[in-house]
Design a protein around this motif. Structure first.
Motif, PDB file in Angstrom:
ATOM      1  N   MET A 153       0.716  -1.248  -0.025  1.00 54.72           N
ATOM      2  CA  MET A 153      -0.064  -0.212  -0.081  1.00 54.72           C
ATOM      3  C   MET A 153       0.961   1.193  -0.099  1.00 54.72           C
ATOM      4  O   MET A 153       1.777   1.339   0.754  1.00 54.72           O
ATOM      5  N   ILE A 154       0.532   2.263  -1.097  1.00 58.56           N
ATOM      6  CA  ILE A 154       1.571   3.198  -1.262  1.00 58.56           C
ATOM      7  C   ILE A 154       0.745   4.670  -1.060  1.00 58.56           C
ATOM      8  O   ILE A 154      -0.445   4.544  -1.583  1.00 58.56           O
ATOM      9  N   GLU A 155       0.974   5.564  -0.471  1.00 58.38           N
ATOM     10  CA  GLU A 155       0.403   6.892  -0.205  1.00 58.38           C
ATOM     11  C   GLU A 155       1.170   8.159  -0.163  1.00 58.38           C
ATOM     12  O   GLU A 155       2.391   7.806   0.323  1.00 58.38           O
ATOM     13  N   ILE A 156       0.825   8.966  -1.230  1.00 52.97           N
ATOM     14  CA  ILE A 156       1.530  10.060  -0.966  1.00 52.97           C
ATOM     15  C   ILE A 156       0.371  11.311  -0.602  1.00 52.97           C
ATOM     16  O   ILE A 156      -0.526  11.307  -1.311  1.00 52.97           O
ATOM     17  N   THR A 157       0.591  11.858   0.235  1.00 55.18           N
ATOM     18  CA  THR A 157      -0.247  12.741   1.004  1.00 55.18           C
ATOM     19  C   THR A 157       0.054  14.223   1.320  1.00 55.18           C
ATOM     20  O   THR A 157       1.210  14.432   1.795  1.00 55.18           O
ATOM     21  N   LYS A 158      -0.749  15.139   1.320  1.00 56.47           N
ATOM     22  CA  LYS A 158      -0.450  16.371   2.034  1.00 56.47           C
ATOM     23  C   LYS A 158      -0.922  16.438   3.305  1.00 56.47           C
ATOM     24  O   LYS A 158      -0.719  17.552   4.061  1.00 56.47           O
ATOM     25  N   SER A 159      -1.751  15.613   3.771  1.00 59.02           N
ATOM     26  CA  SER A 159      -2.078  15.580   5.200  1.00 59.02           C
ATOM     27  C   SER A 159      -0.999  14.867   6.258  1.00 59.02           C
ATOM     28  O   SER A 159      -0.125  14.106   5.590  1.00 59.02           O
ATOM     29  N   PRO A 160      -1.053  15.014   7.475  1.00 61.74           N
ATOM     30  CA  PRO A 160      -0.380  14.301   8.620  1.00 61.74           C
ATOM     31  C   PRO A 160      -0.325  12.680   8.109  1.00 61.74           C
ATOM     32  O   PRO A 160      -1.369  12.314   7.938  1.00 61.74           O
ATOM     33  N   ILE A 161       0.478  12.244   8.508  1.00 59.70           N
ATOM     34  CA  ILE A 161       0.903  10.761   8.257  1.00 59.70           C
ATOM     35  C   ILE A 161       0.208   9.998   9.528  1.00 59.70           C
ATOM     36  O   ILE A 161       0.446  10.236  10.832  1.00 59.70           O
ATOM     37  N   ASP A 162      -0.769   9.174   9.196  1.00 62.21           N
ATOM     38  CA  ASP A 162      -1.463   8.508  10.333  1.00 62.21           C
ATOM     39  C   ASP A 162      -0.786   7.208  10.514  1.00 62.21           C
ATOM     40  O   ASP A 162      -1.074   6.191  10.102  1.00 62.21           O
ATOM     41  N   THR A 163       0.210   6.781  11.463  1.00 65.31           N
ATOM     42  CA  THR A 163       0.972   5.796  11.729  1.00 65.31           C
ATOM     43  C   THR A 163       0.043   4.601  12.387  1.00 65.31           C
ATOM     44  O   THR A 163       0.364   3.540  12.030  1.00 65.31           O
ATOM     45  N   VAL A 164      -1.013   4.968  12.991  1.00 67.89           N
ATOM     46  CA  VAL A 164      -1.761   3.859  13.530  1.00 67.89           C
ATOM     47  C   VAL A 164      -2.624   3.448  12.479  1.00 67.89           C
ATOM     48  O   VAL A 164      -2.476   1.715  12.167  1.00 67.89           O
TER      49      VAL A 164
END
Lengths: 142, 81, 142, 81
Positions: free
Chosen positions: C1-12
């Motif tokens: 699963m790959i994600e590039i995001t402008k939001s804070p990363i959700d480590t949970v």
């Protein structure tokens, strides 16, 4: 920060404990009960400890890791009692300025914990049998 | 002297007790404790041969003298993590 | 699963994505904005990407890691835009039956991501200046 | 042929543009594109010398022929993570 607990491990809390504005790198290791070990199905593990000594040994490990690597923070939690498949029995979080130290310290902590901290697991197999795990020291073993 | 030895996991189960008492001569070492434990509880032999011992919650090798005051524990091979 | 995001990363969420009853080991790496770099104080980092290619490269990295190690799950998230001190810019979570694979794959993924994925950071220093980071390849560099 | 080259980060700032167009002879390689880019935009020299190029979002070395159809990007040394 060292914790030995009969409750489920809170990995979010562990990550918060090692949070630091000086840390560019955080490594979290989570060890959990796996369904299959060498072809046999596990239902749950049961963990027992010599608690006072296990706490003292984990504190010694944290101190040794901090002497060996430039860590910002270090947190270790080990669960006792019944740990069903998929749930965590141990979690180790370390933070440091650079990732070399965090990866190396995290790996060293779990390896050394498994060799030296007086905690034992009992496999409870799907066929109803159970056995305490007491690895025989063998020179070639990794 | 009589010392109490804490037992855990497989050793506890084999002995059927959380601790056992062992009679030792004054000044006995951890090595002598190990041998006396096996002599008294033959069923512990396979685990106690590979066990470590702790005095006052610190690992000690076989040459260390057993102290009557401190807590003594037999630590069979560990499997935490 | 790959994600590039402008939001804070959700480590949970990342940890949940790699959860598996076949996994005995999970390693999470989090890279965050560090306050001090080589004696200079950073206020924030700003990340820019060649997004379509960065996503494709991250997918290639995940596939390469899965070929090289027996992984159960793998999840990578990279943040773009402004990342203040103490917040995560990248997180990588991998799970596997045994811990060797999880540690090695986690380390390899972050090392290779930093070498090959078209994402750039701009240091924004406390003194008000800023600069794009373009490391010069040097043979001796680790 | 005329190709459009996407620029990023420091290269984008130095050129003052998110993309630039470069005139190349038909069949030109990535290496020739690199040289022409530096010839046209001298301020890009320090970064473009160490840059990689991607055609259709795949890294290509200097011997690859530039395709007019695919998206072409100049990738200065990366610093993600």
């Amino acid at each position: 920060m060292i914790e030995i607990t009969k409750s489920p491990i809170d990995t979010v809390k562990l990550l918060e404990q090692v949070q630091s504005s000086e840390a560019g790198a955080t490594v979290l290791f989570v060890g959990a009960t796996r369904r299959v070990t060498e072809g046999r199905e596990t239902v749950r593990l049961h963990y027992e400890a010599y608690e006072t000594m296990a706490t003292a040994e984990l504190q010694r490990l944290e101190q040794a890791a901090r002497r060996r690597w430039p860590l910002e923070q270090c947190a270790i939690s080990h669960r006792l009692g019944t740990v069903p498949v998929g749930e965590a029995s141990v979690a180790i979080a370390v933070s440091s300025a650079h990732r070399d130290a965090a990866f190396e310290a995290g790996r060293w902590l779990i390896d050394t914990l498994k060799q030296s901290v007086p905690i034992w697991k009992q496999e409870q197999w799907a066929d109803g049998s159970s056995e305490w795990v007491h690895p025989t020291p063998s020179p070639g073993k990794k | 002297m009589k010392v109490i030895v804490k037992l855990f996991a497989g050793a506890r189960e084999l002995a059927g007790a959380e601790e056992v008492s062992v009679e030792l001569t004054a000044g006995a070492t951890v090595g002598q404790l190990r041998e006396q434990l096996i002599a008294n509880y033959a069923q512990l032999r396979p685990l106690v041969g590979h066990a470590m011992f702790a005095i006052g919650a610190v690992y000690c090798d076989d040459s260390v003298e057993v102290s009557e005051q401190a807590e003594i524990a037999c630590i069979p091979p560990v499997s935490g993590g």
